[in-house]
Design an enzyme around this catalytic site. Structure first.
Site, PDB file in Angstrom:
ATOM      1  N   SER A 147      78.452 -64.914  19.686  1.00 51.44           N
ATOM      2  CA  SER A 147      78.996 -65.499  20.781  1.00 51.44           C
ATOM      3  C   SER A 147      78.857 -66.886  21.319  1.00 51.44           C
ATOM      4  CB  SER A 147      78.508 -64.777  22.244  1.00 51.44           C
ATOM      5  OG  SER A 147      77.325 -65.123  22.289  1.00 51.44           O
ATOM      6  N   ASP A 161      82.518 -63.828  18.363  1.00 50.08           N
ATOM      7  CA  ASP A 161      82.887 -62.763  19.298  1.00 50.08           C
ATOM      8  C   ASP A 161      83.260 -63.641  20.726  1.00 50.08           C
ATOM      9  OD1 ASP A 161      83.048 -60.337  20.715  1.00 50.08           O
ATOM     10  OD2 ASP A 161      80.909 -60.634  21.445  1.00 50.08           O
ATOM     11  N   HIS A 163      81.548 -54.499  29.157  1.00 49.16           N
ATOM     12  CA  HIS A 163      80.354 -55.232  28.652  1.00 49.16           C
ATOM     13  C   HIS A 163      79.105 -54.823  29.513  1.00 49.16           C
ATOM     14  CE1 HIS A 163      83.454 -58.220  26.928  1.00 49.16           C
ATOM     15  NE2 HIS A 163      83.051 -57.397  25.970  1.00 49.16           N
ATOM     16  N   HIS A 192      85.695 -52.776  22.450  1.00 45.56           N
ATOM     17  CA  HIS A 192      84.509 -53.729  23.163  1.00 45.56           C
ATOM     18  C   HIS A 192      83.699 -52.864  23.895  1.00 45.56           C
ATOM     19  CE1 HIS A 192      85.454 -57.956  22.009  1.00 45.56           C
ATOM     20  NE2 HIS A 192      86.400 -57.473  21.443  1.00 45.56           N
ATOM     21  N   GLY A 223      80.660 -51.331  23.601  1.00 41.68           N
ATOM     22  CA  GLY A 223      80.501 -49.904  22.980  1.00 41.68           C
ATOM     23  C   GLY A 223      79.090 -49.580  23.670  1.00 41.68           C
ATOM     24  N   ASN A 236      82.267 -52.895  19.324  1.00 47.74           N
ATOM     25  CA  ASN A 236      81.222 -53.810  19.532  1.00 47.74           C
ATOM     26  C   ASN A 236      79.766 -53.471  20.216  1.00 47.74           C
ATOM     27  OD1 ASN A 236      83.234 -55.670  18.341  1.00 47.74           O
ATOM     28  ND2 ASN A 236      83.347 -56.680  20.361  1.00 47.74           N
TER      29      ASN A 236
HETATM   30  P1  13P Z   1      78.318 -54.043  24.986  1.00 45.58           P
HETATM   31  O1  13P Z   1      77.297 -55.086  25.483  1.00 45.58           O
HETATM   32  O2  13P Z   1      78.582 -53.169  26.140  1.00 45.58           O
HETATM   33  O3  13P Z   1      77.754 -53.288  23.800  1.00 45.58           O
HETATM   34  O4  13P Z   1      79.654 -54.781  24.533  1.00 45.58           O
HETATM   35  C1  13P Z   1      79.469 -55.781  23.269  1.00 45.58           C
HETATM   36  C2  13P Z   1      80.845 -56.261  23.004  1.00 45.58           C
HETATM   37  O5  13P Z   1      81.956 -55.795  23.651  1.00 45.58           O
HETATM   38  C3  13P Z   1      80.730 -57.660  22.668  1.00 45.58           C
HETATM   39  O6  13P Z   1      82.007 -58.277  22.541  1.00 45.58           O
HETATM   40 ZN    ZN Z   2      83.366 -58.012  23.797  1.00 46.03          ZN
END
Ligand code: 13P
Ligand code: ZN
Length: 285
Positions: free
Chosen positions: A49, A83, A181, A209, A211, A231
């Site tokens: 990121s 990301d 997230h 996203h 996940g 993700n």
């Molecule tokens: P999480 O932090 O819920 O696993 O999401 C990760 C994500 O979408 C990264 O772009």
């Molecule tokens: Zn994300």
């Protein structure tokens, strides 16, 4: 081995499984993911990121991932991806550093502005053989948050996603389908919407996203509906931090950072290994 993301995703499309895109925050999480990929004999996407780039610098993290891929995970495919790139600047930085895929996240802007910024990124990236992920409908929450309810989960509009994919020619598409997230009680996957998006944007692999915090059965169903990248960020942060805190409390007098950090590598490896089995990518390297 370090490969282009398209090699990993195209194989996942054929095999109808999903590949994890795992967020890294430091060298320990890179090592943990590389070890998990070897143990599971699985492909993996390592994603960085903007805040990790701010923390480590784009060159150091690129070299750490490449070296881990070449030396630790020599026999399994690993791809490097940006990301939630928020600006043209950070996307260009990663393209120049050698990433094979970048996410331009202009989802907070009106659709026409999102399309226009994403199109610019696509033209620069494709000229350098780099894949682009676009996003429609902002995915809310905060990486690392692990309790309660999150406000403001919105869903992407199907017509917007169709229009966006058609206009931008992105290589992978992320859209808000009910996840967030972090780990929250009210996040979920809206399967009816996901199904329609996948049907209408068939040639563009869908990225889920947020996940972390979604139960395994729902994740498996999402993969059956056509999700090809999932993700995972928060689960990795939590595994790392809980293990480190526990180890520091237990060994207050320890002065060797390696003794304090070593168990965190295994903790990340274990979380990622389990995800690879759920996603169906284990054994596919
Ligand atoms: P999480 O932090 O819920 O696993 O999401 C990760 C994500 O979408 C990264 O772009
Ligand atoms: Zn994300």
């Amino acid at each position: 081995m370090l490969v282009h993301i398209k090699d990993i995703v195209k194989k996942a499309e054929k095999g109808k499984y999903a590949v994890g895109a795992f967020n890294v925050h430091n060298i320990e999480s890179v090592l943990g993911i590389a070890q998990a990929a070897v143990r599971a004999h699985s492909p993996a996407i390592i994603q960085v990121s903007e805040s990790t780039i701010e923390y480590m610098g784009v060159k150091p993290i690129t070299h750490i991932v490449s070296t881990a891929a070449k030396n630790i995970a020599a026999k399994v495919p690993i791809a490097l991806h940006l990301d939630h790139g928020k600006s043209f600047h950070s996307v260009s930085e990663c393209i120049n550093a050698g990433f094979s895929s970048v996410h331009i996240d202009a989802s907070e802007f009106p659709l026409d502005e999102n399309i226009s910024l994403t199109k610019n990124v696509v033209s620069v990236a494709h000229a350098k053989n780099v894949w682009v992920q676009g996003e429609v409908g902002a995915i809310v929450g905060g990486h690392g948050q692990v309790s309660g309810f999150v406000k403001g989960i919105q869903l992407a509009k199907l017509e917007d996603v169709i229009e966006f994919v058609r206009a931008t020619h992105v290589d992978t598409i992320a859209a808000a389908v009910g996840t967030a997230h972090g780990v929250f009680k009210n996040e979920d996957i809206r399967f009816a919407l996901l199904k329609k998006i996948v049907e209408k944007t068939k040639k563009t692999p869908f990225v889920l996203h947020g996940g972390s915090g979604i139960d395994d059965l729902k994740i498996k169903r999402a993969i059956r509906e056509g999700v090809r990248i999932i993700n995972i960020g928060t689960d990795i942060k939590v595994a790392f931090s809980k293990t480190l805190i526990r180890n520091c409390i237990k060994n207050k007098k320890e002065t060797d950072p390696r003794h304090l950090l070593k168990p965190t590598i295994k903790a990340v490896e274990n979380v990622v290994y389990k995800k690879m089995r759920v996603f169906g990518s284990a054994g596919k390297a």
